[in-house]
Write a protein that holds these residues in place. Structure first.
Motif, PDB file in Angstrom:
ATOM      1  N   THR A  34       0.943  -1.027   0.057  1.00  0.00           N
ATOM      2  CA  THR A  34       0.123  -0.188  -0.162  1.00  0.00           C
ATOM      3  C   THR A  34       0.775   1.468  -0.015  1.00  0.00           C
ATOM      4  N   HIS A  61      -2.618   2.651 -12.238  1.00  0.00           N
ATOM      5  CA  HIS A  61      -4.055   3.072 -12.671  1.00  0.00           C
ATOM      6  C   HIS A  61      -4.678   1.642 -13.452  1.00  0.00           C
ATOM      7  N   TYR A  64      -5.949  -1.287 -11.836  1.00  0.00           N
ATOM      8  CA  TYR A  64      -7.139  -1.052 -11.190  1.00  0.00           C
ATOM      9  C   TYR A  64      -8.025  -0.985 -12.181  1.00  0.00           C
ATOM     10  N   GLN A  65      -8.061  -1.172 -13.496  1.00  0.00           N
ATOM     11  CA  GLN A  65      -8.737  -1.087 -14.660  1.00  0.00           C
ATOM     12  C   GLN A  65      -9.319   0.209 -14.807  1.00  0.00           C
ATOM     13  N   GLN A  66      -8.334   1.326 -14.440  1.00  0.00           N
ATOM     14  CA  GLN A  66      -8.736   2.709 -14.750  1.00  0.00           C
ATOM     15  C   GLN A  66      -8.066   3.076 -16.086  1.00  0.00           C
ATOM     16  N   ILE A 231      -3.012  -4.514  -2.823  1.00  0.00           N
ATOM     17  CA  ILE A 231      -3.558  -5.126  -4.043  1.00  0.00           C
ATOM     18  C   ILE A 231      -3.905  -6.627  -4.012  1.00  0.00           C
ATOM     19  N   GLN A 267     -11.436  -4.947  -1.649  1.00  0.00           N
ATOM     20  CA  GLN A 267     -10.843  -3.609  -2.252  1.00  0.00           C
ATOM     21  C   GLN A 267      -9.882  -3.957  -3.404  1.00  0.00           C
ATOM     22  N   PRO A 269      -8.279  -5.336  -7.200  1.00  0.00           N
ATOM     23  CA  PRO A 269      -8.552  -4.822  -8.375  1.00  0.00           C
ATOM     24  C   PRO A 269      -9.369  -5.699  -9.276  1.00  0.00           C
ATOM     25  N   PRO A 270     -10.284  -5.082 -10.388  1.00  0.00           N
ATOM     26  CA  PRO A 270     -11.402  -5.880 -10.903  1.00  0.00           C
ATOM     27  C   PRO A 270     -11.294  -7.178 -11.272  1.00  0.00           C
TER      28      PRO A 270
END
Length: 437
Positions: A34, A61, A64-66, A231, A267, A269-270
């Motif tokens: 983190t 990013h 996290y699929q941003q 993550i 929390q 990642p997708p």
């Protein structure tokens, strides 16, 4: 004297603060810890023209699929590094940008050239490694061996580096050299205990050699130091849930699901949200344990929002689990149509194994076990092409084994289970008791 990263490579910034924050941020990223994003933001704030900090932030990013934010960072990093950057930094930025943009063949080719020229660029070297790396998602049938060989090629440049030992040890484990892989990974873990990737890699080695109780203790002892926002927090506990299932403890597995894997609790990642949840619920059902339909429906609703369209084969297979379990034939048919079209156009490197698995899962959910066996048998050797780790892909073999049992071919199922116990002699596996009964 130019500022450098931790591996001795020059950095095109004159800001001590930016360089220090970048080094710290990269270590946090390489350890799955983190604070990565915040630390890289500090590097950017200290030197807004520092391209490597921007592209590293873009990579986070992407985790996290941003996608929009990741691509914006990639574009900005390309502009900045063209104005102020070395040849190594320009190649570094371009390689990461290609990966962010999903241009896998180009990213792999560029990465290999880059690693040949600058083998100690750990951020670029990290791209093909791991279960979700460029090699794993390339459709290659030998991606486990490719990772191992790449690590062997550059090992002399790293010595006893904690990150490299972690990743090279895991590559050995996935390529079948489990004893050596575990020893190497544990060396890296002992050098830096605040390293989620190392804890994860050790768990994979313990999975492969059957050390389920030892893995359980490791998670209980180590997870206390790892924030829920990490993550890999949920995924590491997913490994513990697999251990519970191998001992038939469905209640504990469901508790872990509710605590950290359920969409309302996680929390992660997708990609992990979808794959960890779907695979654990499917395993529970396949091994004969009751799974409340409400859990499937809730998880499916979340998954449809995260992956509404066909994308990575690994994600598509797990979306097929949701469609099969919820009897959503329309969703599965729509996804299969896209997959088949990509296959016909030569745009599905993983090949026909992907639609075959999806159809077999639907047959299994419909209790047409003979059809499931018929569809899976010819492609079992190709399942590796969907990516992920061996522990994750074992779900397909498990489905095949249960389908054999339920279709009456118990001797063939026992042969497969005996082969597994031969590979994992310490394993005391009771998960099949309900199904065998």
């Amino acid at each position: 004297m130019p500022l450098e990263d931790r591996y001795g490579l020059p950095l095109s910034t004159s800001s001590d603060e930016a360089a220090s924050a970048y080094r710290e941020g990269i270590d946090l990223m390489l350890s799955g810890w983190t604070g990565t994003a915040e630390t890289l933001e500090r590097a950017i704030a200290a030197d807004p023209g520092f391209a490597l900090a921007h592209i590293a932030r873009g990579r986070v990013h992407a985790f996290y699929q941003q996608g929009d934010l990741a691509r914006q960072k990639a574009a900005l990093a390309r502009e900045l590094v063209a104005r102020r950057g070395t040849e190594r930094e320009r190649s570094h930025v371009e390689t990461l940008a290609l990966a962010i943009e999903g241009r896998l063949p180009e990213a792999i080719a560029t990465m290999l050239k880059h690693v040949d020229a600058w083998p100690r660029d750990a951020v670029v070297l990290s791209l093909p490694l791991g279960a979700f790396g460029l090699f794993a998602f390339s459709g290659m049938a030998d991606h486990d061996r490719a990772r191992h060989q790449l690590c062997e090629r550059v090992a002399r440049h790293y010595g006893e580096d904690w990150w490299f030992l972690t990743m090279s040890g895991w590559a050995m484990t996935e390529n079948g050299d489990v004893a050596r892989g575990r020893a190497v990974t544990e060396r890296g873990f002992n050098l830096r205990r605040t390293n989620a990737h190392a804890a994860h890699a050790v768990l994979h080695a313990m999975f492969e050699d059957g050390s389920i109780e030892e893995a359980d203790r490791l998670v209980d002892d180590w997870i206390l130091s790892y924030d829920r926002a990490g993550i890999l927090h949920g995924h590491i506990l997913w490994h513990q849930a697999l251990g519970a299932l191998e001992h038939g403890d469905a209640a504990r597995a469901l508790k872990i699901y509710a605590d950290v894997l359920q969409p309302s609790a996680t929390q992660a990642p997708p990609l992990n949200v979808v794959t960890d949840g779907a695979s654990l619920l499917w395993r529970l059902s396949a091994y004969g344990h009751a799974v409340p339909r409400a859990l499937w429906l809730e998880a499916d609703t979340a998954a449809q929002k995260l992956f509404p369209k066909s994308s990575l084969p690994f994600a598509d297979v797990h979306m097929a689990l949701f469609a099969a379990a919820t009897q959503n034939n329309e969703a599965l048919a729509a996804r299969l149509a896209v997959i088949e079209q990509r296959l016909a156009e030569g745009k599905l490197p993983a090949g026909p194994v992907v639609p075959a698995i999806c159809r077999a899962l639907a047959a299994f959910a419909d209790e047409d076990y003979a059809a499931c066996v018929q569809m899976l048998a010819p492609v079992l050797g190709e399942v590796v092409r969907i990516g992920g780790s061996h522990a994750q892909r074992e779900l397909i073999e498990d489905t095949f084994i249960v389908a054999l049992m339920c279709s009456g071919d118990v001797p063939r199922a026992r042969t497969l289970l005996d082969a597994r116990l031969h590979r994992r002699p310490s394993l005391r596996d009771t998960r099949w008791q309900a199904t065998m009964a």
